[in-house]
Scaffold this motif. Sequence first.
Motif, PDB file in Angstrom:
ATOM      1  N   UNK A 111       3.182 -15.599   1.262  1.00  0.00           N
ATOM      2  CA  UNK A 111       1.946 -15.161   0.610  1.00  0.00           C
ATOM      3  C   UNK A 111       1.051 -14.326   1.526  1.00  0.00           C
ATOM      4  N   UNK A 112       1.010 -14.653   2.812  1.00  0.00           N
ATOM      5  CA  UNK A 112       0.119 -13.919   3.708  1.00  0.00           C
ATOM      6  C   UNK A 112       0.770 -12.647   4.233  1.00  0.00           C
ATOM      7  N   UNK A 113       2.052 -12.677   4.561  1.00  0.00           N
ATOM      8  CA  UNK A 113       2.724 -11.453   5.009  1.00  0.00           C
ATOM      9  C   UNK A 113       2.783 -10.440   3.868  1.00  0.00           C
ATOM     10  N   UNK A 114       2.881 -10.928   2.640  1.00  0.00           N
ATOM     11  CA  UNK A 114       2.877 -10.035   1.479  1.00  0.00           C
ATOM     12  C   UNK A 114       1.552  -9.296   1.342  1.00  0.00           C
ATOM     13  N   UNK A 115       0.453  -9.944   1.682  1.00  0.00           N
ATOM     14  CA  UNK A 115      -0.858  -9.289   1.639  1.00  0.00           C
ATOM     15  C   UNK A 115      -0.875  -8.123   2.628  1.00  0.00           C
ATOM     16  N   UNK A 116      -0.368  -8.364   3.839  1.00  0.00           N
ATOM     17  CA  UNK A 116      -0.306  -7.300   4.843  1.00  0.00           C
ATOM     18  C   UNK A 116       0.637  -6.187   4.382  1.00  0.00           C
ATOM     19  N   UNK A 117       1.780  -6.549   3.833  1.00  0.00           N
ATOM     20  CA  UNK A 117       2.726  -5.539   3.346  1.00  0.00           C
ATOM     21  C   UNK A 117       2.097  -4.702   2.236  1.00  0.00           C
ATOM     22  N   UNK A 118       1.343  -5.327   1.355  1.00  0.00           N
ATOM     23  CA  UNK A 118       0.654  -4.584   0.287  1.00  0.00           C
ATOM     24  C   UNK A 118      -0.357  -3.600   0.866  1.00  0.00           C
ATOM     25  N   UNK A 119      -1.090  -4.034   1.896  1.00  0.00           N
ATOM     26  CA  UNK A 119      -2.076  -3.155   2.533  1.00  0.00           C
ATOM     27  C   UNK A 119      -1.386  -1.955   3.173  1.00  0.00           C
ATOM     28  N   UNK A 120      -0.290  -2.198   3.852  1.00  0.00           N
ATOM     29  CA  UNK A 120       0.439  -1.106   4.498  1.00  0.00           C
ATOM     30  C   UNK A 120       1.065  -0.173   3.471  1.00  0.00           C
ATOM     31  N   UNK A 121       1.599  -0.747   2.399  1.00  0.00           N
ATOM     32  CA  UNK A 121       2.163   0.069   1.329  1.00  0.00           C
ATOM     33  C   UNK A 121       1.092   0.968   0.728  1.00  0.00           C
ATOM     34  N   UNK A 122      -0.100   0.423   0.527  1.00  0.00           N
ATOM     35  CA  UNK A 122      -1.205   1.232  -0.005  1.00  0.00           C
ATOM     36  C   UNK A 122      -1.542   2.377   0.945  1.00  0.00           C
ATOM     37  N   UNK A 123      -1.549   2.095   2.243  1.00  0.00           N
ATOM     38  CA  UNK A 123      -1.807   3.145   3.224  1.00  0.00           C
ATOM     39  C   UNK A 123      -0.732   4.210   3.224  1.00  0.00           C
ATOM     40  N   UNK A 124       0.501   3.814   2.995  1.00  0.00           N
ATOM     41  CA  UNK A 124       1.600   4.779   2.924  1.00  0.00           C
ATOM     42  C   UNK A 124       1.489   5.628   1.664  1.00  0.00           C
ATOM     43  N   UNK A 125       1.192   4.990   0.550  1.00  0.00           N
ATOM     44  CA  UNK A 125       1.034   5.735  -0.715  1.00  0.00           C
ATOM     45  C   UNK A 125      -0.113   6.739  -0.646  1.00  0.00           C
ATOM     46  N   UNK A 126      -1.181   6.365   0.058  1.00  0.00           N
ATOM     47  CA  UNK A 126      -2.354   7.240   0.158  1.00  0.00           C
ATOM     48  C   UNK A 126      -2.158   8.353   1.189  1.00  0.00           C
ATOM     49  N   UNK A 127      -1.052   8.292   1.921  1.00  0.00           N
ATOM     50  CA  UNK A 127      -0.799   9.317   2.925  1.00  0.00           C
ATOM     51  C   UNK A 127      -1.531   9.077   4.233  1.00  0.00           C
ATOM     52  N   UNK A 128      -2.125   7.902   4.390  1.00  0.00           N
ATOM     53  CA  UNK A 128      -2.814   7.551   5.633  1.00  0.00           C
ATOM     54  C   UNK A 128      -1.784   7.152   6.689  1.00  0.00           C
ATOM     55  N   UNK A 129      -0.772   6.437   6.244  1.00  0.00           N
ATOM     56  CA  UNK A 129       0.331   6.020   7.104  1.00  0.00           C
ATOM     57  C   UNK A 129       1.604   6.716   6.625  1.00  0.00           C
ATOM     58  N   UNK A 130       2.487   7.034   7.566  1.00  0.00           N
ATOM     59  CA  UNK A 130       3.757   7.645   7.163  1.00  0.00           C
ATOM     60  C   UNK A 130       4.674   6.558   6.611  1.00  0.00           C
ATOM     61  N   UNK A 131       5.651   6.975   5.853  1.00  0.00           N
ATOM     62  CA  UNK A 131       6.600   6.025   5.287  1.00  0.00           C
ATOM     63  C   UNK A 131       7.366   5.335   6.413  1.00  0.00           C
TER      64      UNK A 131
END
Length: 190
Positions: free
Chosen positions: A120-140
């Motif tokens: 449950x907690x690692x999934x929250x972090x993964x969701x945050x990183x995925x959002x950053x990747x989708x927004x183009x803030x972080x690379x894939x």
Amino acid sequence: MPPSTGDRIAVIAHDLLVSEGSAAVTMRRVATAAGLTAMAIYRHFPNRESLLESVAETSFAELARAWGERDWSTDYQVQLDEALDAYLDFALERPHLYAFLFTEQRLGARRFPDEASASPTLSVLADALTSGMRAGILRQDDVWELSLVISATLHGLVQLRAGGRLALPDDDFRALCRTALGRVLDGVRA
């Protein structure tokens, strides 16, 4: 409606764990605090491990709910800073529960990589990183490996501090964690 006896037992176990650590959670001590006989507690939890697993599952669900209440589509860095603050608040304010959930060996603990998405907690972090990747803030990148690297970095710093290896006041420790997170994320910024 008053809580069930099982719920009362779990709350008592949780409170003992928070204040004294998992070693303080014995079936006899919890039963006494609940006003039960030592044997009556076993009607609700077959053993200490199942009682502690109940505490862990409830605690993880509460953390995931609290940490997951973010709108990652708004100012990403502000959301990231607030999420880090919430994580550090938990680690510094409830060190016994933090250690039980994230570092102590226990039955039912999820293992990377096979159960990463079930955390449950690692999934929250993964969701945050995925959002950053989708927004183009972080690379894939591999979101689960990146989540593991970030959580290992932060867990490591928390454990070093808990073990007396980092003699930093809270504000300086938080700044160190923020810097460490920034350095990891710099490697994947778009």
